[in-house]
Design a protein around this motif. Structure first.
Motif, short mmCIF file in Angstrom:
data_model
loop_
_atom_site.label_atom_id
_atom_site.label_comp_id
_atom_site.label_asym_id
_atom_site.label_seq_id
_atom_site.Cartn_x
_atom_site.Cartn_y
_atom_site.Cartn_z
N TYR A 15 0.86 -1.18 0.00
CA TYR A 15 0.00 0.00 0.00
C TYR A 15 0.89 1.22 0.00
O TYR A 15 1.88 1.27 0.73
CB TYR A 15 -0.89 0.05 1.25
N GLY A 55 -3.44 -6.82 11.83
CA GLY A 55 -2.74 -5.91 10.93
C GLY A 55 -1.54 -6.53 10.23
O GLY A 55 -0.72 -5.81 9.69
N GLN A 103 -14.91 -9.50 6.93
CA GLN A 103 -14.60 -9.39 8.34
C GLN A 103 -15.40 -8.27 9.02
O GLN A 103 -15.96 -8.46 10.09
CB GLN A 103 -13.11 -9.10 8.49
N1 LIG Z 1 -6.54 0.47 1.92
C1 LIG Z 1 -5.43 0.50 2.66
N2 LIG Z 1 -4.57 1.52 2.54
C2 LIG Z 1 -3.44 1.55 3.25
N3 LIG Z 1 -3.07 0.63 4.14
C3 LIG Z 1 -3.88 -0.42 4.31
C4 LIG Z 1 -5.11 -0.54 3.59
N4 LIG Z 1 -5.72 -1.68 3.97
C5 LIG Z 1 -4.92 -2.24 4.89
N5 LIG Z 1 -3.81 -1.49 5.09
C6 LIG Z 1 -2.71 -1.82 6.00
O1 LIG Z 1 -2.24 -3.08 5.66
C7 LIG Z 1 -1.93 -3.83 6.82
C8 LIG Z 1 -2.60 -5.18 6.78
O2 LIG Z 1 -3.99 -5.02 6.92
P1 LIG Z 1 -5.01 -6.24 6.98
O3 LIG Z 1 -6.38 -5.65 7.03
O4 LIG Z 1 -4.73 -7.17 5.88
O5 LIG Z 1 -4.65 -6.89 8.38
P2 LIG Z 1 -5.29 -8.20 9.04
O6 LIG Z 1 -4.22 -9.20 9.13
O7 LIG Z 1 -6.53 -8.59 8.34
O8 LIG Z 1 -5.61 -7.66 10.50
P3 LIG Z 1 -6.87 -8.00 11.42
O9 LIG Z 1 -6.58 -9.26 12.08
O10 LIG Z 1 -6.88 -6.86 12.41
O11 LIG Z 1 -8.06 -8.03 10.56
C9 LIG Z 1 -2.34 -2.99 8.00
O12 LIG Z 1 -1.19 -2.45 8.60
C10 LIG Z 1 -3.17 -1.90 7.42
O13 LIG Z 1 -2.94 -0.70 8.12
#
Ligand SMILES: Nc1ncnc2c1ncn2[C@@H]1O[C@H](COP(=O)(O)OP(=O)(O)OP(=O)(O)O)[C@@H](O)[C@H]1O
Ligand SMILES: Nc1ncnc2c1ncn2[C@@H]1O[C@H](COP(=O)(O)OP(=O)(O)OP(=O)(O)O)[C@@H](O)[C@H]1O
Ligand code: SF4
Ligand SMILES: [Mg+2]
Ligand SMILES: [Mg+2]
Lengths: 336, 367, 297
Positions: A15, A55, A103
């Motif tokens: 990202y 995250g 989610q």
């Molecule tokens: N649209 C976006 N723009 C910028 N950064 C993003 C975006 N979506 C997610 N991120 C970043 O990417 C990283 C991974 O996010 P993700 O949602 O995949 O985490 P996750 O493993 O699903 O966490 P959780 O268990 O809390 O759901 C995070 O640090 C988040 O801040």
């Protein structure tokens, strides 16, 4: 031998976040390597569990599999076709095959649509159905997820957390996909309905041969439902293998910490590494400046115990995912 | 020092009126609860059984126009003793004919004003709530530090900004946010889910409330952070002694933290007692629903064999057409021929089984 | 099985109850009034088409100049040329209605298109639209209209095209803002994941379910605005031109006689303007409340 339904090769998703208002002058952009070089495959009729810290990029993987966000690099091969190269139009037939349980339950349902129209829409995207058929199908879906008919005329805002979750599951099932990304499908559900959802997913797998990517924080359920489990840390898979082995014979320090912090276990279990949760050392990782070398090093008890060996810090010697036999892979210089 | 429970909920009913269905949705339907000072009350129960709505009723956050609240919520802390539902009835008029509710009239403005009057200096100061979704409940444009500082200056005796800031840092440290001075200047979206959750807890605690309501504080967090938050809450309980109402689906978390447990089903409390009794499968006087709920938790054997889990059979309760008799009787497996007739036609009361263990079931009436 | 019947009514069908059955009384009043005005407008066309007017609105009767209301068979009297005010009043709305619809159509259709382009597909369009918006905003609208009138001729249709076009950025930015807000929630993504086509997502999920109140309000406001705009232009002499009757030029012509105590030639159209504008405003408000399920306090 079951066919491989999904294969992910060196998937990367960065990202790019515009920094503050002065970024144009500085030319610096903040890059978040949410998914960094991830490879795995899922066979037909198989469930892969995906766990990791909040995250660490689990949802992001799910979203790339559905082509909801473009990938930075890597290939996603679904049914022997690289879907990263397809145009949205060419991808349309795949939408029937791959579905996702989202989610964020508040956000994934259109707040202005009643539950009935939400389900009806999902049923009729790919199939033409008469009204009677739609009613019957909706009835069946509700029965599957154990939701009351009287909730059909409600708006999502009027449902409890668990009810919204079940609507989300029903919608994903309505399409009749072969591959389901289940992003925390059991959170916010009471244990009985949680059990029903797990049983339902198992049933569908048995009867229809579905495959799942099962993302969850509930380690017991992950262990129960998955054939294999991948553990993620900071955008990378740090350990991958059969569910039982990951849970009981973890080789990566992070996996060990993760499983030992299960609330029920905490009091009695003695693990190979001490978590030391009383100390404030377990900071939140910084995606923008990941530790060079092994990303887990700043928190790693083994790294501490071994007197901070330099190999863990060397960028050129970042640990690779190495096979240690029995389809078990670890990304660590000093596997437990 | 005041004696008696900090919060007493008596016969709380929170109904929503659905115009399209011409019927009441009885989200909370006769809840009785007590929380003693310094204790933690855990609430478990079916999804949709009205746990969150009970919490929202206590906070005075039910304002959706056709919502109706009847009953008593008594808060008695050192500074305030009050029925939080005082006078709310005056703002609702219900027209009934032949046993049906034909129309509800509600003076929304008056209702809202009355709630605000009652809750003035209570919300945030005496009771604070950890919401399930911290990112939604915090202002995304203000740094977490200044949000906490504001809340301290508003709700405690500290009125000096720099002192309040010190206090805010203290609380950030208390919730184990590392380098709090750095994080003080972060906006909520700059934090990960777990951090944000902890910041939210810090904010809820910073006003030093008499009662803390935590609605599913650990959902959506990974196991390590979950155990951190559980540790934190446990520590706070032993050091600060906050009175807590803890809502969660995770029985292990409830077991770890609560002194008392209430089991909710269909808008009412089915069992209320000491955590170790209610949540141990072996306990003798157990409500059939609690027993079935405990049986649905995946145990070692399930996990090892990758088998099916045991779910409670039957449909979830319909909050519009709540069955007459015992609410659970359609799904009850422990129903015996002897009490069958009673189960189907009369609702049992919450009966004292032992000193502080109450069960709402006909099974335990004869002994 | 016994059910608690005192609160619940057995519900046989869970399909949606039509929204007007759930609307509050005041909303129904608002909307009925609005619809009444619209019916009057349509009635005006019918009356005009079938020649049912009491008098020919263009017939000049020099013997009956400024006849007061209720006299010599003229219900609302006659104007300074002896023409029947009632007939002119009835026909007068036609000066606005179709041109007004044109203005609305331009504003809504173009505004929605640009709004969707900017909000749904991103930053490139966004920049362009912001530029156009700034460009249009930098001209006072009246100046633009006067320029147009000077360049072509003072025709109400030209004027309404300008009114419509100047409203495009307003609608576009509203829609754009809404879509950008909606995109932060994931349901658009969820709809994509289901396999819905962009077309369906835009029209159904975004425009119909989440933007219709904006559009309805804008449309009814647009109509009210069109009437007001014509009235003020009439005052400058650029509105609908005599002898075609419009409320604006009727007020303007009648106002000259106010000083002599002859109030009726201007009062009648002024009231008509007032009630019509009110009608459109209330129609928008009431419909919005009904569709948005907002209850009146
Ligand atoms: N649209 C976006 N723009 C910028 N950064 C993003 C975006 N979506 C997610 N991120 C970043 O990417 C990283 C991974 O996010 P993700 O949602 O995949 O985490 P996750 O493993 O699903 O966490 P959780 O268990 O809390 O759901 C995070 O640090 C988040 O801040
Ligand atoms: N505004 C509303 N209008 C109508 N019904 C509502 C409204 N809010 C909640 N309900 C209903 O009230 C019931 C109780 O909701 P509540 O949120 O308290 O459940 P819960 O016990 O917290 O469940 P969960 O564990 O799933 O969050 C649900 O059946 C829900 O559909
Ligand atoms: S009262 Fe009867 S039906 Fe209800 S839980 Fe007890 S035994 Fe079961
Ligand atoms: Mg996620
Ligand atoms: Mg809830």
């Amino acid at each position: 031998m079951a066919k491989t339904i999904l294969e992910v090769e060196n998937l990367k998703k960065y990202y790019i976040q515009p920094g503050g208002i002065f970024t144009p002058f500085k030319g610096a952009k903040r890059i978040i390597p949410a998914v960094d070089d991830v490879s795995f495959y899922i066979k037909e009729n198989e469930t892969m569990g995906l766990v990791g810290e909040t995250g660490c990029g689990k949802t992001t993987i799910g979203r790339t599999l559905l082509k909801l966000t473009p990938v930075t690099a890597g290939r996603i091969i679904f049914d022997e076709k690289d879907i990263t190269q397809l145009t949205p139009h060419e991808f349309l037939p795949f939408r029937r095959q791959v579905q996702m349980i989202f989610q964020d339950l508040d956000a994934a349902l259109n707040p202005k649509m009643r539950i009935r129209s939400i389900l009806k829409e999902a049923l009729t995207v790919h199939h033409r159905l008469s009204d009677a058929e739609i009613n019957r199908e909706i009835g069946e879906l509700l029965e599957k997820v154990n939701l009351k008919k009287s909730k059909l005329s409600n708006f999502p805002g009027e449902l409890s957390g668990g009810e919204k979750r079940r609507v989300g599951i029903a919608r994903a099932l309505a399409v009749g996909a072969r591959f389901l990304v289940a992003d925390e499908p059991t959170s916010a559900l009471d244990v009985s309905i949680q059990a029903q959802v797990v049983n339902l997913l198992k049933d569908l797998q048995k009867n229809l041969g579905l495959s799942y990517l099962f993302i969850s924080h509930d380690l017991r359920i992950v262990e129960l439902i998955s054939h294999k489990v991948a553990v993620m840390y900071l955008g990378q898979i740090v350990e991958m293998g059969m569910a039982g082995r990951i849970a009981h014979e973890p080789r990566h320090p992070y996996t060990s910490i993760l499983w030992s912090s299960l609330v029920e276990k905490k009091s009695r279990e003695t693990t190979k590494v001490s978590t030391d949760s009383k100390k404030g050392t377990w900071g939140v990782f910084d995606f923008e400046r990941p530790h060079t070398g092994c990303r887990f090093a700043p928190r790693c008890p083994v790294y501490e115990a071994k007197g901070k060996p330099s190999i863990c810090n060397e960028p050129s010697k970042a640990p690779q995912l190495q096979d240690i036999g029995d389809a078990h892979k670890v990304r660590c210089h000093f596997p437990l | 020092m005041i004696k008696g429970p900090v919060l007493t909920i008596e016969n709380l009913r929170t109904y929503f009126y659905s115009k399209s269905k011409q019927a009441f949705i009885r989200s909370v339907d006769g809840v009785n609860l007590e929380i003693d000072k310094g204790k933690t009350l855990g609430i478990v129960g079916e999804s949709g059984s009205g746990k969150s709505i009970t919490a929202m009723s206590v906070m005075g956050l039910i304002s959706a126009p056709p919502g109706v609240i009847i009953g008593k919520i008594r808060l008695s802390t050192e500074s305030i003793q009050k029925n939080l539902l005082q006078g709310l009835k005056d703002y609702v008029r219900i027209n009934m004919s032949t046993g049906r509710i034909m129309e509800i009239y509600k003076d929304n403005v008056g209702w809202q004003k009355n709630i605000d009057r009652i809750m003035y200096k209570i919300r945030g100061r005496e009771i604070s709530m950890i919401f399930q979704n911290p990112k939604i409940s915090m202002n995304p444009f203000i740094t977490i530090g200044s949000q906490i500082t504001e809340s301290i200056m508003l709700n405690t005796t500290i009125k000096n900004r720099s002192k309040a800031k010190e206090r805010a840092l203290y609380w950030l440290e208390q919730v184990k946010i590392d380098s709090p001075r750095l994080r003080y200047n972060n906006n909520p979206h700059g934090l990960s889910g777990g951090m944000c959750q902890r910041a939210m807890i810090a904010m809820a605690l910073s006003s030093e409330p008499s009662l803390l309501i935590a609605d599913e504080p650990t959902t959506g967090l990974d196991a390590t952070i979950q155990s951190k938050i559980v540790n934190l809450l446990a520590e706070l309980k032993s050091t600060v002694g906050v009175t807590t109402m803890l809502i969660s689906h995770d029985i292990n978390v409830i077991r770890e933290l609560s002194d008392q447990v209430a089991v909710m089903y269909g808008g009412t409390v089915l069992e209320h007692g000491p955590a170790k009794d209610v949540l141990s499968a072996g306990y003798e006087y157990k409500h059939p629903y609690t027993a079935a709920l405990l049986a649905s938790i995946p145990n070692e054997q399930h996990i090892r064999e990758k088998g099916y889990l045991q779910a409670i059979k039957g449909d979830v309760l319909d909050t519009i057409n709540i069955p007459g008799g015992c609410r659970f009787h359609d799904r009850c497996e422990m129903i015996t021929n002897k009490i069958k007739e009673r189960c189907e036609n009369h609702e049992p009361d919450l009966k004292d089984i032992s000193a502080n263990h109450k069960v709402r079931c006909w099974l335990y009436y004869d002994s | 099985m016994k059910r608690y019947s005192q609160y619940s009514v057995e519900v046989s069908d869970f399909s949606d109850v039509p929204f007007w059955k759930k609307a509050s009384f005041m909303d129904l009043v608002y909307v009925s009034y609005g619809i009444f005005i619209v019916i009057l407008v349509i009635g005006s066309y019918i009356v005009g088409a079938f020649d049912l007017l009491p008098y020919d609105p263009h017939e000049i009767n020099l013997e009956l100049l400024m006849a007061p209301p209720q006299s010599s068979g003229h219900f609302l009297g006659t104007d300074f040329m002896g023409r029947d005010i009632l007939s002119r009043l009835i026909i007068g709305i036609q000066a606005y209605f179709l041109p007004g619809l044109l203005a609305i159509a331009i504003a809504i259709i173009l505004g929605t298109c640009f709004g969707v382009l900017a909000g749904y597909w991103g930053s490139g369009f966004d920049t362009i639209i912001t530029y156009i918006n700034n460009l249009l905003n930098s001209f006072p609208r009246l100046v633009l209209i006067l320029l147009m009138v000077a360049a072509f001729k003072p025709d109400i249709y030209y004027i309404m095209v300008i009114v419509g076009i100047t409203n495009v950025p307003v609608v576009a930015s509203l829609i754009k803002g809404k879509i950008q807000f909606l995109k932060q929630k994931y349901f658009i993504e969820a709809a994509t994941a289901l396999g819905l086509k962009n077309r369906v997502i835009i029209f159904k999920h975004i425009l119909w379910h989440n933007c219709r109140s904006i559009l309805i309000i804008q449309a009814t406001l647009g109509m009210a605005e069109a009437i007001l705009m014509e009235t003020s232009l009439s005052y400058l002499g650029f509105g609908v031109q005599e002898p075609t009757p419009s409320w604006g030029n009727m007020v303007q012509a009648g106002a000259n006689y106010l000083m002599q105590g002859k109030f009726w030639p201007s009062t009648a159209p002024a009231l008509a303007i007032l009630f019509t504008i009110m009608g459109f405003h209330l129609l928008g408000d009431g419909l919005n409340n009904m569709l948005e399920r907002r209850r009146n306090k």
